[in-house]
Design a protein around this motif. Sequence first.
Motif, mmCIF file in Angstrom:
data_model
loop_
_atom_site.group_PDB
_atom_site.id
_atom_site.type_symbol
_atom_site.label_atom_id
_atom_site.label_comp_id
_atom_site.label_asym_id
_atom_site.label_seq_id
_atom_site.Cartn_x
_atom_site.Cartn_y
_atom_site.Cartn_z
ATOM 1 N N GLN B 430 66.128 23.953 106.839
ATOM 2 C CA GLN B 430 66.898 24.913 107.352
ATOM 3 C C GLN B 430 66.218 26.319 107.134
ATOM 4 O OE1 GLN B 430 70.841 24.910 105.655
ATOM 5 N NE2 GLN B 430 71.389 26.761 106.557
ATOM 6 N N PHE B 432 65.886 30.471 106.684
ATOM 7 C CA PHE B 432 66.660 31.742 106.071
ATOM 8 C C PHE B 432 65.546 32.733 106.383
ATOM 9 C CE2 PHE B 432 68.247 28.067 103.774
ATOM 10 C CZ PHE B 432 69.553 28.358 103.957
ATOM 11 N N LYS B 518 73.350 41.269 111.382
ATOM 12 C CA LYS B 518 74.736 41.323 111.889
ATOM 13 C C LYS B 518 75.613 40.945 110.460
ATOM 14 C CE LYS B 518 73.640 40.967 116.068
ATOM 15 N NZ LYS B 518 74.193 41.033 117.554
ATOM 16 N N LEU B 520 78.350 39.406 107.929
ATOM 17 C CA LEU B 520 79.056 37.979 107.982
ATOM 18 C C LEU B 520 80.409 38.380 107.505
ATOM 19 C CD1 LEU B 520 76.312 36.293 105.819
ATOM 20 C CD2 LEU B 520 77.049 35.632 108.200
ATOM 21 N N LEU B 529 75.289 35.108 98.194
ATOM 22 C CA LEU B 529 73.904 34.885 98.428
ATOM 23 C C LEU B 529 73.338 35.431 99.624
ATOM 24 C CD1 LEU B 529 74.051 31.231 97.331
ATOM 25 C CD2 LEU B 529 73.044 32.834 96.176
ATOM 26 N N TYR B 530 74.134 35.922 100.530
ATOM 27 C CA TYR B 530 73.831 36.426 101.791
ATOM 28 C C TYR B 530 74.048 37.823 102.006
ATOM 29 C CZ TYR B 530 74.037 31.391 101.775
ATOM 30 O OH TYR B 530 74.008 29.990 101.872
ATOM 31 N N SER B 533 73.568 37.802 108.691
ATOM 32 C CA SER B 533 73.051 37.111 109.463
ATOM 33 C C SER B 533 72.077 37.597 110.655
ATOM 34 C CB SER B 533 74.107 36.048 110.331
ATOM 35 O OG SER B 533 74.608 36.904 111.024
ATOM 36 N N LEU B 535 69.666 36.529 114.498
ATOM 37 C CA LEU B 535 69.447 35.416 115.675
ATOM 38 C C LEU B 535 67.833 35.350 115.818
ATOM 39 C CD1 LEU B 535 71.992 36.352 118.170
ATOM 40 C CD2 LEU B 535 72.110 34.595 116.396
ATOM 41 N N GLY B 539 67.573 32.005 119.682
ATOM 42 C CA GLY B 539 69.228 32.032 119.825
ATOM 43 C C GLY B 539 69.665 31.570 118.719
ATOM 44 N N GLN B 540 68.995 30.885 117.776
ATOM 45 C CA GLN B 540 69.747 30.253 116.344
ATOM 46 C C GLN B 540 70.106 31.307 115.608
ATOM 47 O OE1 GLN B 540 70.593 26.882 115.646
ATOM 48 N NE2 GLN B 540 70.692 26.959 117.634
ATOM 49 N N PRO B 541 71.124 31.250 114.754
ATOM 50 C CA PRO B 541 71.448 32.073 113.851
ATOM 51 C C PRO B 541 70.966 31.715 112.677
ATOM 52 C CG PRO B 541 73.363 30.983 114.414
ATOM 53 C CD PRO B 541 72.447 30.320 115.185
ATOM 54 N N VAL B 542 70.334 32.736 111.784
ATOM 55 C CA VAL B 542 69.824 32.548 110.334
ATOM 56 C C VAL B 542 70.542 33.380 109.555
ATOM 57 C CG1 VAL B 542 67.761 31.201 110.883
ATOM 58 C CG2 VAL B 542 67.898 33.863 110.741
ATOM 59 N N LEU B 543 70.623 32.740 108.077
ATOM 60 C CA LEU B 543 71.288 33.728 107.253
ATOM 61 C C LEU B 543 70.275 34.670 106.453
ATOM 62 C CD1 LEU B 543 73.372 30.723 105.873
ATOM 63 C CD2 LEU B 543 74.402 33.021 106.658
#
Lengths: 146, 808
Positions: B430, B432, B518, B520, B529-530, B533, B535, B539-543
Amino acid sequence: MQDLLVMSQIAGRRCALHAHDVNSVIEIGTITPVPRAPDFISGITAMRSQALTVIDCRCALGFDPDRWSLDHRAIVVNVQGHSYALRVDSIEDITTGSSEPDQILGGFGPEWSRIATGMIETRDGPALLLNLAMLIEGSETFDAAA
Amino acid sequence: MDDLLTDFIAETREMLEASEGEIVAWEADPADRARLDTIFRFVHTVKGNCGFFDFPRLAGLSHAAEDALADCRAGRREPDSTLVSAVLAIIDRIALMVDAIETGEEYTEGGDDALIAALEPGAAPADNALGHGPASAMFEKFEDTQGTDDAEADSPTAKKPDNAIAAQRSIRLPVDLLDRVMSGVSDMVLARNDLAHRLRQAGTQPTIDGPFERLTTILADVRDAITRMRMQRIETLFSALPRLVRDLSADLGKQVMIDLEGGDVELDREMIETIRDPITHIIRNAIDHGMETPSDRLADGKREIGLMSIAARQSGNTISIVVSDDGRGIDTDRVADKAVSTGLIQPSQRDQMSREDILQLIFEPGFSTADEVSSVSGRGVGLDVVRQNLERVGGTIKVTSKLGVGTLFTLQIPLTLSIIAGLTVEVSKQRFTIPQSYVEEIVFSSSKSLDFTRVGETALVTFRGTRVPCLLLGEVLGLPAEDISEDEYRIVLLRLASGDLFALAVDGLHAHGDVVVKPLAPAIMKSGLYAGSTLLDDGQPVLLLDVTEVAERYGLVSDARNRMLKTYEGDVADVAEKNDLAMLFTDFAGRRSAIRLELVQRIETTPVSAIDLSAPTPRVVIDGAILPLVGLPGGPIPTEKVRLLRLTDGSCELLHAVRDLDDAVELVDKLKPASDDPLVEAVTLVDGQPVALIDGHELFARYGEVPEAASKPVCRLPDNDWARTILGPLVASAGYTIAKGADTVEDVAIWFDEEYEAAVASDMQFDIPVIRLRNVPHALDSSDTVYRYDREGLVDALRQARSAGGKN
């Protein structure tokens, strides 16, 4: 009461959302999981340039999601400036409500009473009108676990 | 002062516009108290502002109007249509004068007195053509009649100048709408990226590619413009400062002039709000503590009036704001004394600290040098809060100061809150994103410099000589561990705003670039922890990881004292690191490589025939030592002789075959950790060419061997044929050199027992171990002898002799 309602099945029960609360219904693409987030948050997904928080309504209610099927679509709603994608068993139809939301004696059961505005009569029979703000908070047991 | 003037004009005009309706309403009903108040406030403000500038006419007009209106307000006078007209005439003239000021023209002389006279209670209404009529029309008429008295020709110039107000047109918009447009443009960019991807797959299509390129350019322009919509001139922040400085210096009995520069630098609206307090705080401090009283300044040979200057500059993605004063400067001795007395630093640390470092102590929590608490600077909220606020938005602050000359604060702040540079990492499949501003360095965990170890449950890495705690991102996030060994981690070293360093182990690294952050949903933010987010290109969102929160959760943010200590160790290590030398060579794969010069013992050349290829690791005998050899080509060796680098780490040795040897070079360029080849520590540039730096640690871990007797001990044999032909090879194979000639100094000697006893009998002294050989298999007595064909016994005796000899 001639409100349009979006009907769906959540944890085997018919539920309704006001159509003006619903932005759209989308096909769920890839969901990016969010580690260490409460269980009812499946993750985040992208809708165009927006990031949506994906919520499994069954989990949010405190039910085990594996007991029901899962619609590949999700209902997009906006609550307090944040967009959420609600995952449900199945999204059914749009219909008109024929009554004001009403309470019934004895409530709807502990899980449901928390998130329900009340019972609403529709063409297809009674349904539970959902309170979005409560729904996206998730059940308290999960909050504690998180 | 120009900025101030612009503000004055803008403010006056704004009020004029706002009060236009009021004026008309007042004209209709002169007794309306609310209108009267509004107009009174307007002339009053104009009068007040004129005081700053040298506009005696404006001041005179507004003062007269104010007086008349004040009388009305106090009930000393009934407002009538005459008064209304007179006041309106004055307001119109103020508007014209302001226009003239803006264009830099001199407003027509005269006429003011008549206007002021018209305000007098007894002024005859009709006589002076001050008839009841629309204010402006009345004014025109008035101007005509007066013009004949004063200056006939200038009534055209008295009108609104034609070339005036080339000012930009502007409208107000709700920020919501802007945000919507912005997100729409972001969507367009994503759609474009998607389209670009599909077009690439479809191959080149000139009819489509051209328009597509144009679309791309237009989109970039629009995006740029949209971003600028959120921007605001820093002027809006600056405009309040002159007043602040004036009030403060008056309160404190000091004289300070302010000079503002770079007001046209643009900044995100929200960012301007964020830095407002820090800047104000610094100015307060400077005037309260920094500026001397006028008499002190004169005594020091300075100008009586102190100068504060504030300048904003944009450079790339950051804005730097410099706040400087020419006051007494910061006394580093006092700062250091104070820091020691409050326990911020140890006296021993103080001696090692440079002036600069001592100065930065003023940003530490709990630090304040003011001996007396004044009403201006107060107590409690100090520069630590200023730094904290700036760091929260990714900014920094530094101070330099010279005693008696002045102090200079430099603030660096990012242009926007929403676009940051990010590094994307991967853990458990995954991805980040980490804000790039925290990233100090990226290292491969197997590299020698890092030394990944575990102490208890805590993982540690060694970075530039300091042990740094290391968090495994997978563990932090509670993700299932990937099947990855500890030396395959990529280590990202993160420097927190507090100066603390910690390492984050991740499985892999991806690209870095500017990302749009953006927000959350609250339920996710609660996990702590974040930070948001974003993109990715696909186009995949990541944290986006909240580095500070993560560090705090694991208690990695130290208090000030430790922090100072650590920085010092770090600095020392930095200095020692500076002169890294490496031997440059080309290996048989044709790759330009380098190895740290400390490891290189010498350069050898060996014939190919001397290389023993029978074992899995090839070996070569050099100077009687058998050494492992690496770096040979897979197939046959193309040359007759091979150049070898003889490497040593102090005890182990190995040889590295090279095709061509270059020179020793200094590793000046940045080392970029390499990830694909475990034997490569990093990639760097030497003379603009990429060079792979061999990971010495890994090399020795895999191939290093203690050489067999790098310098062999010498053994002296009995002088006969049997010893030379039969005993000699055996002794040599045990790792000894046979002593030749009488002058060789031997480490061990082998004697026939009878000869030995004879020598002892003749009082010969043996200062070296001696192995005595006997001719019979079984010893006749208990004497320490070895049968001359007892191979094992002999080798054993030799080994004992060697270890005994090794002691000296």
